[in-house]
Motif scaffolding. Structure first.
Motif, PDB file in Angstrom:
ATOM      1  N   VAL A 179      27.843  43.573  40.708  1.00  0.00           N
ATOM      2  CA  VAL A 179      27.707  43.191  39.302  1.00  0.00           C
ATOM      3  C   VAL A 179      28.913  42.343  38.915  1.00  0.00           C
ATOM      4  CG1 VAL A 179      27.480  44.025  36.935  1.00  0.00           C
ATOM      5  CG2 VAL A 179      26.434  45.302  38.819  1.00  0.00           C
ATOM      6  N   LEU A 180      28.663  41.196  38.284  1.00  0.00           N
ATOM      7  CA  LEU A 180      29.726  40.278  37.880  1.00  0.00           C
ATOM      8  C   LEU A 180      29.793  40.200  36.369  1.00  0.00           C
ATOM      9  CD1 LEU A 180      29.130  37.352  40.423  1.00  0.00           C
ATOM     10  CD2 LEU A 180      30.701  39.310  40.631  1.00  0.00           C
ATOM     11  N   GLY A 181      30.944  40.575  35.807  1.00  0.00           N
ATOM     12  CA  GLY A 181      31.124  40.584  34.356  1.00  0.00           C
ATOM     13  C   GLY A 181      31.896  39.370  33.874  1.00  0.00           C
TER      14      GLY A 181
ATOM     15  N   TYR B 167      31.571  46.166  41.522  1.00  0.00           N
ATOM     16  CA  TYR B 167      31.748  45.493  40.242  1.00  0.00           C
ATOM     17  C   TYR B 167      32.973  44.592  40.293  1.00  0.00           C
ATOM     18  CZ  TYR B 167      31.903  44.653  35.233  1.00  0.00           C
ATOM     19  OH  TYR B 167      31.888  44.038  34.002  1.00  0.00           O
ATOM     20  N   ALA B 168      32.813  43.360  39.795  1.00  0.00           N
ATOM     21  CA  ALA B 168      33.932  42.440  39.608  1.00  0.00           C
ATOM     22  C   ALA B 168      33.818  41.829  38.221  1.00  0.00           C
ATOM     23  CB  ALA B 168      33.926  41.346  40.672  1.00  0.00           C
ATOM     24  N   GLY B 169      34.918  41.786  37.491  1.00  0.00           N
ATOM     25  CA  GLY B 169      34.864  41.261  36.131  1.00  0.00           C
ATOM     26  C   GLY B 169      36.093  40.456  35.786  1.00  0.00           C
ATOM     27  N   ILE B 170      35.880  39.386  35.020  1.00  0.00           N
ATOM     28  CA  ILE B 170      36.963  38.533  34.542  1.00  0.00           C
ATOM     29  C   ILE B 170      37.346  38.962  33.123  1.00  0.00           C
ATOM     30  CG2 ILE B 170      37.654  36.161  34.010  1.00  0.00           C
ATOM     31  CD1 ILE B 170      35.483  35.218  35.974  1.00  0.00           C
ATOM     32  N   SER B 171      38.624  39.236  32.902  1.00  0.00           N
ATOM     33  CA  SER B 171      39.157  39.522  31.569  1.00  0.00           C
ATOM     34  C   SER B 171      38.401  40.687  30.899  1.00  0.00           C
ATOM     35  CB  SER B 171      39.130  38.253  30.715  1.00  0.00           C
ATOM     36  OG  SER B 171      39.920  38.402  29.562  1.00  0.00           O
TER      37      SER B 171
ATOM     38  N   ARG C 120      29.318  56.192  40.609  1.00  0.00           N
ATOM     39  CA  ARG C 120      28.419  55.038  40.720  1.00  0.00           C
ATOM     40  C   ARG C 120      29.142  53.759  41.140  1.00  0.00           C
ATOM     41  NH1 ARG C 120      23.788  54.863  36.218  1.00  0.00           N
ATOM     42  NH2 ARG C 120      22.989  53.480  37.852  1.00  0.00           N
ATOM     43  N   VAL C 121      30.447  53.684  40.923  1.00  0.00           N
ATOM     44  CA  VAL C 121      31.197  52.457  41.209  1.00  0.00           C
ATOM     45  C   VAL C 121      31.750  52.522  42.632  1.00  0.00           C
ATOM     46  CG1 VAL C 121      33.104  50.982  40.507  1.00  0.00           C
ATOM     47  CG2 VAL C 121      31.761  52.192  38.777  1.00  0.00           C
ATOM     48  N   ALA C 122      31.168  51.706  43.515  1.00  0.00           N
ATOM     49  CA  ALA C 122      31.578  51.699  44.924  1.00  0.00           C
ATOM     50  C   ALA C 122      32.900  50.969  45.118  1.00  0.00           C
ATOM     51  CB  ALA C 122      30.487  51.058  45.781  1.00  0.00           C
ATOM     52  N   SER C 123      33.162  49.951  44.316  1.00  0.00           N
ATOM     53  CA  SER C 123      34.447  49.252  44.347  1.00  0.00           C
ATOM     54  C   SER C 123      34.612  48.486  43.050  1.00  0.00           C
ATOM     55  CB  SER C 123      34.542  48.302  45.544  1.00  0.00           C
ATOM     56  OG  SER C 123      33.753  47.142  45.338  1.00  0.00           O
ATOM     57  N   LEU C 124      35.850  48.101  42.777  1.00  0.00           N
ATOM     58  CA  LEU C 124      36.187  47.449  41.519  1.00  0.00           C
ATOM     59  C   LEU C 124      37.110  46.270  41.798  1.00  0.00           C
ATOM     60  CD1 LEU C 124      36.208  47.589  38.344  1.00  0.00           C
ATOM     61  CD2 LEU C 124      38.220  49.077  38.567  1.00  0.00           C
TER      62      LEU C 124
END
Length: 270
Positions: free
Chosen positions: A21-23, A93-97, A113-117
């Protein structure tokens, strides 16, 4: 009971691959990930979403319309609904800002639920609430167009990037953002402070810092990396949106995902 609509999103990559998932950051849309998404979708099922009032997501997805009521937790709940809709339990999950703040909330409150961050140009605390409250008030009065002049200097390592095709796309996303949704996201940033909670994050974490990021400068990244056990800190020569060095950013994300995936496979077999 009528089901609430989902955040606008797009999905790419093999249907049976691990979900990533990309935020996005505040003021942008799924296009903020365009420099990186193709390489990530080679090995992962990639889901990019728009924040409320941004891109294709309407502002009326926000439950609490009163100024000051929206939280990062509210945004994270919308993302979790989206993931559940696609039939997935575990996800990377990867997210910018602000997108990173959403991922941090998910890692804190849904660790199973979060396998990696991966936190890209993000923070545990985005600054004094008054700053975000004042920006929310400005946008409610004058719209997001009032921010356009200052944003290239905040978003890009070289403000001249604003004149490129990609830069123009990002600024158009900001110009067309619904003031209601944008201001609500500012409210969420005003209330966000997880500095004392970082030690509770258990997901394998990458902190990616932009060396020329003036919005969440290097001390913000160091605080995240030092506060999250086992987190890896990588610095790339970019501004706040991490678009100037797509190969370096993509390589860091892929290396992190490979390591996290390998560790998860080892856990299953032990």
């Amino acid at each position: 009971m009528k089901r609430r609509p989902l955040l606008h999103h797009r999905v790419l990559g093999p249907i049976d691959a691990p979900l990533l998932v990309l935020g996005p950051s505040l003021g942008t849309s799924t296009t903020v990930w365009d420099p990186h998404v193709a390489v990530l979708a080679e090995s992962h099922r990639v889901l990019c979403y728009d924040l409320p009032g941004h891109g294709g997501s309407p502002s009326d997805l926000i439950r609490a319309h009163e100024p000051g009521r929206t939280t990062v937790g509210d945004l994270a709940d919308m993302v979790l609904e989206l993931i559940t809709h696609h039939g997935r339990d575990r996800f990377h999950y990867a997210g910018i800002s602000l997108g990173g703040g959403v991922g941090t909330h998910l890692a804190l409150h849904h660790p199973d639920r979060v396998a990696s961050l991966a936190l890209v140009c993000s923070s545990a605390y985005f600054g004094p609430p008054q700053f975000w409250q004042e920006r929310a008030d400005l946008v409610r009065r004058a719209g997001t167009g009032a921010l356009l002049e200052a944003m290239p200097g905040r978003w890009f390592a070289d403000p001249g990037t604003a004149a490129t095709s990609l830069g123009k796309t990002f600024l158009q996303d900001l110009a067309t953002a619904d003031p209601i949704g944008y201001a609500a996201c500012c409210d969420a940033l005003a209330a966000y402070d997880v500095r004392r909670d970082l030690r509770r994050i258990t997901a394998p974490t990458l902190v990616l810092n932009g060396s020329q990021d003036t919005v969440t400068p290097p001390p913000h990244a160091r605080e995240l990396a030092e506060g999250i056990s086992g987190a890896k800190l990588v610095t790339v020569d970019t501004g706040h949106l991490a678009v100037e060095e797509p190969q370096a950013v993509g390589a860091a994300l892929l290396a992190h995902l490979r390591m996290a995936g390998g560790a998860e496979d080892a856990d299953r077999s032990s």
